[in-house]
Design a protein around this motif. Structure first.
Motif, PDB file in Angstrom:
ATOM      1  N   ASP A   1     -67.705 -46.784 -85.777  1.00 47.96           N
ATOM      2  CA  ASP A   1     -67.296 -46.539 -84.467  1.00 47.96           C
ATOM      3  C   ASP A   1     -66.327 -46.113 -84.629  1.00 47.96           C
ATOM      4  O   ASP A   1     -65.895 -44.979 -83.598  1.00 47.96           O
ATOM      5  CB  ASP A   1     -67.585 -47.983 -83.773  1.00 47.96           C
ATOM      6  CG  ASP A   1     -66.995 -47.677 -82.319  1.00 47.96           C
ATOM      7  OD1 ASP A   1     -67.916 -47.025 -81.536  1.00 47.96           O
ATOM      8  OD2 ASP A   1     -66.522 -48.296 -82.029  1.00 47.96           O
ATOM      9  N   CYS A   2     -64.988 -46.710 -85.128  1.00 47.47           N
ATOM     10  CA  CYS A   2     -63.757 -46.351 -85.158  1.00 47.47           C
ATOM     11  C   CYS A   2     -63.500 -44.762 -85.521  1.00 47.47           C
ATOM     12  O   CYS A   2     -62.657 -44.008 -85.105  1.00 47.47           O
ATOM     13  CB  CYS A   2     -62.774 -47.228 -85.773  1.00 47.47           C
ATOM     14  SG  CYS A   2     -62.385 -48.720 -85.011  1.00 47.47           S
TER      15      CYS A   2
ATOM     16  N   ASP B   1     -65.834 -42.473 -85.828  1.00 44.06           N
ATOM     17  CA  ASP B   1     -66.230 -41.381 -84.671  1.00 44.06           C
ATOM     18  C   ASP B   1     -65.574 -41.405 -83.596  1.00 44.06           C
ATOM     19  O   ASP B   1     -65.109 -40.168 -83.454  1.00 44.06           O
ATOM     20  CB  ASP B   1     -67.741 -42.086 -84.327  1.00 44.06           C
ATOM     21  CG  ASP B   1     -68.768 -41.929 -85.286  1.00 44.06           C
ATOM     22  OD1 ASP B   1     -68.820 -41.475 -86.241  1.00 44.06           O
ATOM     23  OD2 ASP B   1     -69.761 -42.951 -85.187  1.00 44.06           O
ATOM     24  N   ARG B   2     -64.829 -42.337 -83.039  1.00 49.52           N
ATOM     25  CA  ARG B   2     -64.039 -42.235 -81.940  1.00 49.52           C
ATOM     26  C   ARG B   2     -62.625 -41.382 -82.505  1.00 49.52           C
ATOM     27  O   ARG B   2     -62.118 -40.613 -81.411  1.00 49.52           O
ATOM     28  CB  ARG B   2     -63.566 -43.417 -81.352  1.00 49.52           C
ATOM     29  CG  ARG B   2     -64.650 -44.191 -80.669  1.00 49.52           C
ATOM     30  CD  ARG B   2     -64.359 -45.795 -80.478  1.00 49.52           C
ATOM     31  NE  ARG B   2     -63.301 -45.958 -79.743  1.00 49.52           N
ATOM     32  CZ  ARG B   2     -62.677 -47.081 -79.754  1.00 49.52           C
ATOM     33  NH1 ARG B   2     -63.209 -48.243 -80.555  1.00 49.52           N
ATOM     34  NH2 ARG B   2     -61.741 -47.194 -79.084  1.00 49.52           N
ATOM     35  N   SER B   3     -62.206 -41.711 -83.523  1.00 50.95           N
ATOM     36  CA  SER B   3     -61.217 -40.847 -84.207  1.00 50.95           C
ATOM     37  C   SER B   3     -61.524 -39.468 -84.199  1.00 50.95           C
ATOM     38  O   SER B   3     -60.652 -38.736 -83.718  1.00 50.95           O
ATOM     39  CB  SER B   3     -60.774 -41.413 -85.604  1.00 50.95           C
ATOM     40  OG  SER B   3     -59.566 -40.804 -86.251  1.00 50.95           O
TER      41      SER B   3
ATOM     42  N   LEU C   1     -57.047 -44.997 -84.344  1.00 49.42           N
ATOM     43  CA  LEU C   1     -58.531 -45.122 -84.639  1.00 49.42           C
ATOM     44  C   LEU C   1     -58.810 -45.346 -86.184  1.00 49.42           C
ATOM     45  O   LEU C   1     -59.589 -45.930 -86.505  1.00 49.42           O
ATOM     46  CB  LEU C   1     -59.321 -44.457 -83.783  1.00 49.42           C
ATOM     47  CG  LEU C   1     -59.321 -44.709 -82.213  1.00 49.42           C
ATOM     48  CD1 LEU C   1     -59.834 -43.745 -81.429  1.00 49.42           C
ATOM     49  CD2 LEU C   1     -60.106 -46.075 -81.993  1.00 49.42           C
TER      50      LEU C   1
ATOM     51  N   ARG D   1     -63.533 -37.765 -82.314  1.00 51.38           N
ATOM     52  CA  ARG D   1     -63.441 -37.222 -80.920  1.00 51.38           C
ATOM     53  C   ARG D   1     -61.994 -37.178 -80.473  1.00 51.38           C
ATOM     54  O   ARG D   1     -61.955 -36.048 -79.670  1.00 51.38           O
ATOM     55  CB  ARG D   1     -64.251 -38.120 -80.032  1.00 51.38           C
ATOM     56  CG  ARG D   1     -65.844 -38.144 -80.483  1.00 51.38           C
ATOM     57  CD  ARG D   1     -66.969 -38.595 -79.367  1.00 51.38           C
ATOM     58  NE  ARG D   1     -66.329 -40.077 -79.142  1.00 51.38           N
ATOM     59  CZ  ARG D   1     -67.111 -41.168 -79.552  1.00 51.38           C
ATOM     60  NH1 ARG D   1     -68.030 -40.653 -80.544  1.00 51.38           N
ATOM     61  NH2 ARG D   1     -66.847 -42.400 -79.539  1.00 51.38           N
TER      62      ARG D   1
END
Length: 250
Positions: A41-42, A44-46, A61, A48
């Motif tokens: 999850d981290c 993926d957010r990084s 992230l 983005r």
């Protein structure tokens, strides 16, 4: 080394464990899977955040993801060591036997290589490896056995599936793998495989009544020690290659 979160499925013990032991093993693997989820999850957010032009957030992230990855590795290591102690407790198996039940594939490989190195240094002639029949895998396919076979081929060691399809016999001297008969073992008259090192002689494949038997040459001198590097030297070379890949993110 990053260990994929592959669920082996079913009971990871080679015996009937007490409820506390089974619960502890499951707890450690569950914690590792949760950390793997948070890591993903981290990351993926990084990505983005980076695409949005927020480099600071992307870096933060990414660092958080790496921290979760480190915790995942820690929990998996604890689970691996725990299940190994349970399945290889003193008196559970003979000294020439190692049980890899409950290990992830990469964990099993590392444990086996360490045991082969120790056994070779101690002058032991063979090793029995309990790999399981795959009955408890999600898709009922043996996952550890193919990796054990790969390790043997890389080290130039002869091996054979025993009467019990969940056990393997490895000859540590460079000679032909001929396991002793197992009392009460199943699978007699079925498939038996003789494998060698890195070279296969397909012309040596033969069929016999009562079962199919495959023999592979594998750079072997019959009745003597294999020429070239011994298993310990090959293990050292493989370890160096692994250390070179240790920073790869999987």
């Amino acid at each position: 080394m990053s260990i994929p979160m592959t669920r082996l499925g079913g009971n990871a013990f080679s015996h009937s464990p007490n409820n506390d032991a089974e619960a502890e093993y499951d707890r450690l693997r569950d914690l590792a899977r949760e950390e793997a989820r948070k890591r993903g999850d981290c990351f993926d957010r990084s990505r983005r955040a980076y695409d949005d032009g927020d480099g600071a957030a992307a870096k933060q992230l990414s660092n958080e993801g790496k921290a979760h990855g480190a915790k995942m590795e820690q929990y998996n290591k604890q689970a691996s060591e725990f299940i190994f102690r349970e399945n290889n407790a003193p008196g559970r198996h003979p000294d020439d036997t190692i049980d890899l039940h409950g290990q992830f594939v990469e964990e099993a490989e590392d444990i086996l290589e360490e045991r082969i190195r120790y056994a070779t240094q101690q002058g032991q002639s063979h090793l029995h490896v309990i790999v399981g029949k795959g009955n408890h895998s999600v898709d009922h396919v043996q996952k550890i056995k193919p990796r054990v076979e790969q390790v043997c081929r890389e080290l130039g060691l002869q091996y054979q599936t025993e009467e019990n399809a969940g056990r393997m016999y490895i000859n540590l001297t460079g000679g032909k793998a001929v396991p002793p008969p197992q009392h009460g073992g199943g699978g007699g008259g079925g498939q038996q495989q003789h494998h060698g090192g890195q070279q296969q002689h397909h012309g040596g494949q033969q069929q016999q009544h009562g079962g199919q038997q495959q023999q592979h040459g594998g750079q072997q001198q019959h009745g003597g020690q294999q020429q070239g590097q011994d298993p310990v030297e090959k293990l050292i070379g493989k370890l160096v290659r692994k250390l070179g890949d240790c920073c790869t993110v999987m």
